[in-house]
Design an enzyme around this catalytic site. Structure first.
Site, short mmCIF file in Angstrom:
data_model
loop_
_atom_site.label_atom_id
_atom_site.label_comp_id
_atom_site.label_asym_id
_atom_site.label_seq_id
_atom_site.Cartn_x
_atom_site.Cartn_y
_atom_site.Cartn_z
N SER A 394 -22.67 36.21 4.60
CA SER A 394 -22.54 34.95 3.90
C SER A 394 -21.75 35.14 2.60
CB SER A 394 -23.94 34.36 3.66
OG SER A 394 -23.86 32.98 3.49
N ASP A 621 -22.63 27.77 13.11
CA ASP A 621 -23.15 28.08 11.78
C ASP A 621 -23.07 26.86 10.88
OD1 ASP A 621 -23.55 29.11 9.14
OD2 ASP A 621 -22.95 31.09 9.83
N HIS A 651 -27.20 30.56 11.21
CA HIS A 651 -26.37 31.16 10.18
C HIS A 651 -26.26 32.66 10.42
CE1 HIS A 651 -24.38 31.54 6.40
NE2 HIS A 651 -25.36 32.17 5.79
#
Length: 703
Positions: A394, A621, A651
């Site tokens: 991320s 996602d 995610h």
């Protein structure tokens, strides 16, 4: 990814959370880790003990099935033995617990889920966490059931509102208060660093020659890191001093807290593999020990290493509001629709920013991603590695990209998972995220419809379910409902909770239950999900993920939006997401008035000459939309970024457990074999099928 400032709806909610750049792994981790104090080693036992400690109810009762029995008693009863489960057509004759357990795994967040994680979720005891989720999400068959005996019983929202749990109902309170523990399932192994491990370095020196680290046993994490227990004895902690300001390398220093678990095969050790799990603002000190089982294959030849980035946890943490003030802040209206509400929103944002400046003004100018990337290189030096082997998730992909730009010749084997789009401004990132969360919500709603009578939500189509969610938001805006303790579930808190559950398909049963209960007037589960995202534990203590997230985002981005500009852009956000658009649109103002100027609209991640970086995009996602992976590959430059696509939900990709993704990543990190560009991994349509294989073969990495 880049999201709006005051993302009370989707990130830590802090006014300045200008970018939702990733799963708030630490958000979820921080909210859960304290629950593990004084519990048995089993993560499942820790989960149950956390529920007993956090929920109202007398000492465990002995009467099973009584309608009015204390919550703690029902939890104890469910712990004594697993009931028989009815099997619905959706699961093809398999135990629904198995079906849930085989869903794509919890991505680190979030959680930041969150935070944590994302925010935002740590993965120690993953199997136990899955078991707890599956137990809670599916009903036992009631004795003497009639025609519907072949399916789990549906409990209506009205029944919840009218009479609470019925005999045979799922253990709602197991989920409600300990949901953060279920997300992380790592409460028994979170950690902090011992002060005795600090390197007493009066001056930072230049950018080379970081002193070797002195590793010591770890202490329990601080409140800023999320609290909890110290990790097992095979984990070690240390402190590295780095310049507060790299423009003055001989000046004042700040401490960076580090943690490691040594490689199991020291004879074939490749070096250290450094993790950043996202946020920004997630504590690597608390997250890595909880997630370590996910990376056991990599630990065979790597020391697993993580750290609290500057401004986070033990590393000169940014602090803003206190716990009581944060409770009020997160409950306040994040999508104002009247002049009075707008004024209150702006006043709250300003007060938050003033608190950050008053409590942490000294470090605010220096917590940006470029400085964190320079810290990464000092960590590499202190670890004794010629090159940095790196796993970024991320926001960790943006940090890794900036590192690759600054130190292309020091990039070793690197993986970027759940990729932040490096070309997106704050507005573009927030708009993309609105679309991503709306897509994930639509997929959730369609899954519910496809399950027919098994779905607890009203609506015969996905659109009808989404319309009912919007109706619920409006109802909560006008009249909040009871949450946890004396706190009420507001529209903002509910939207936060919905977003948290969309970080992983594995959390969809919780979202379904939480929405159903909220429609019946009970907001505990959605509030618990929101708490997990915001880094709040059951004792009311917040980690500093929200404050760090705001500070890092606002110093990274120079985008500052006026009230007029923001209101003009709201229609586009609403069109992108009727559920999340208003929240993400208003959040663009989070950095307006921030006491420190931002540095750029987008980060520079060009890295000519760097070794190949494996870049993984997930088509489902919500937090870092799939397109970001392609943009990262393009910006890294020719011959550097190698894209791999995972056609999944949630995610991130590696922690989904997908064997195709994990095989490709492990092969690269352990053996130097990089998959060809545009490799595609597709999960099998049914979990009973054989594991998916890459659609193109994996070839060895050339010299």
């Amino acid at each position: 990814m880049r999201g709006p400032p005051r993302a009370s709806a989707l990130r830590s909610g802090v006014p300045g959370a200008v970018r939702l750049r990733g799963a708030d792994v630490a958000g979820a981790a921080a909210g859960a880790s304290r629950a593990g104090r004084g519990v048995a080693a089993s993560p499942y036992a820790a989960l149950l003990e956390a529920v007993r400690a956090a929920l109202p109810g007398a000492s465990p009762a002995t009467t099973a099935g009584a309608q009015g029995e204390p919550v703690a008693a029902r939890v104890t009863r469910w712990d004594r033995g697993l009931p028989q489960y009815a099997v619905g057509h959706h699961h093809g004759g398999r135990d629904p617990r198995e079906a849930v357990a085989r869903r794509p795994g919890i991505a680190l967040c979030g959680a930041a889920c969150a935070a944590g994680g994302v925010a935002a979720c740590v993965a120690t005891g993953r199997a136990a966490g899955r078991q707890a989720l599956a137990e809670a999400a599916w009903q036992p068959r009631r004795a003497g059931a009639g025609a519907g005996a072949g399916r789990p019983e549906r409990v209506s929202a009205r029944a919840v509102a009218d009479g609470g749990a019925q005999d045979g109902d799922m253990p709602k309170y197991l989920l409600r208060v300990a949901v953060a523990v279920a997300l992380v399932a790592g409460a028994a192994s979170t950690s902090g660093c011992s002060d005795s491990g600090e390197e007493k370095t009066p001056k930072a020196g230049g950018t080379e020659g970081a002193p070797p680290l002195k590793w010591k046993d770890c202490e329990a994490p601080t409140t800023a890191e999320g609290g909890g227990q110290a990790p097992p004895k095979d984990w070690q902690c240390a402190t590295l001093h780095v310049p507060l300001d790299y423009a003055d390398p001989e000046g004042e220093t700040i401490p960076l807290a580090l943690i490691r678990a040594k490689a199991r095969n020291q004879d074939e050790r490749l070096g250290s593999l450094v993790f950043n799990f996202g946020g920004p603002g997630g504590s690597g000190i608390t997250t890595l020990p909880g997630a370590a089982k996910e990376y056991e294959a990599l630990r065979e030849r790597y020391d697993l290493v993580s750290f609290d980035p500057r401004g986070v946890g033990r590393s000169a943490p940014v602090l803003c509001l206190d716990d009581k003030q944060l409770d009020a802040y997160y409950a306040s209206d994040s999508s104002p629709d009247t002049p009075e509400a707008e004024k209150a929103y702006l006043d709250n944002t300003r007060k938050y920013q003033q608190a950050c400046e008053a409590n942490s003004g000294k470090v605010l100018p220096y917590v940006g991603t470029e400085n964190a990337a320079r810290d990464l290189d000092r960590i590499r030096q202190a670890l004794g590695d010629e090159k940095l082997h790196y796993f970024g998730i991320s926001y960790g992909t943006e940090l890794g990209g900036v590192y690759a730009h600054l130190f292309p010749d020091k990039v070793g084997r690197a993986v970027f998972d759940a990729v932040v789009d490096p070309t997106a401004t704050s507005e573009e990132g927030a708009l993309g995220q609105a679309e991503g969360f709306q897509l994930a919500l639509g997929n959730f709603a369609q899954d519910c419809v496809d399950r027919g009578d098994e779905c607890r939500l009203q609506g015969s189509t996905a659109k009808e379910i989404e319309e009912n969610i919007i109706k619920l938001q409006k109802q909560l805006a006008a009249r909040p409902i009871p949450g946890i303790g004396d706190r009420m579930l507001t529209e903002s808190s509910a939207t936060n909770g919905i977003a948290q559950a969309l970080y992983s398909q594995e959390l969809w049963p919780l979202l379904e239950q939480g929405l159903d209960e909220a429609e019946g007037g009970q907001g505990q589960l959605l509030m618990a999900l929101s708490d997990a995202l915001n880094g709040r534990d059951q004792n009311g203590n917040y980690s500093n993920i929200g404050a760090a997230n705001t500070a890092i985002n606002c110093v990274d981005s120079k985008d500052r939006y006026t009230l007029e500009q923001t209101k003009a852009k709201l229609p586009a956000f609403r069109a992108a997401s009727p559920v999340f658009g208003d929240f993400l649109g208003w959040a663009m103002m989070g950095c307006t008035g921030w006491p420190v100027p931002g540095t750029a609209s987008t980060p520079d991640v060009s890295a000519p000459g760097a070794d190949p970086i494996l870049v993984i995009g997930n088509t489902g996602d919500p937090a870092t939309p799939y397109e970001g992976a392609r943009k990262m590959v393009e910006r890294l430059g020719p011959g550097v970024g190698v894209e791999l696509t995972y056609k999944g939900e949630g995610h991130g990709a590696y922690n989904s457990g997908d064997p195709c993704v994990q095989g490709a990543v492990n092969s690269y990190l352990l053996d130097g074999k990089v998959p060809p560009a545009n490799t595609v991994c597709t999960p099998p349509p049914d979990a009973t099928q054989s594991p998916a294989q890459p659609s193109v073969p994996v070839e060895p990495l050339g010299a």
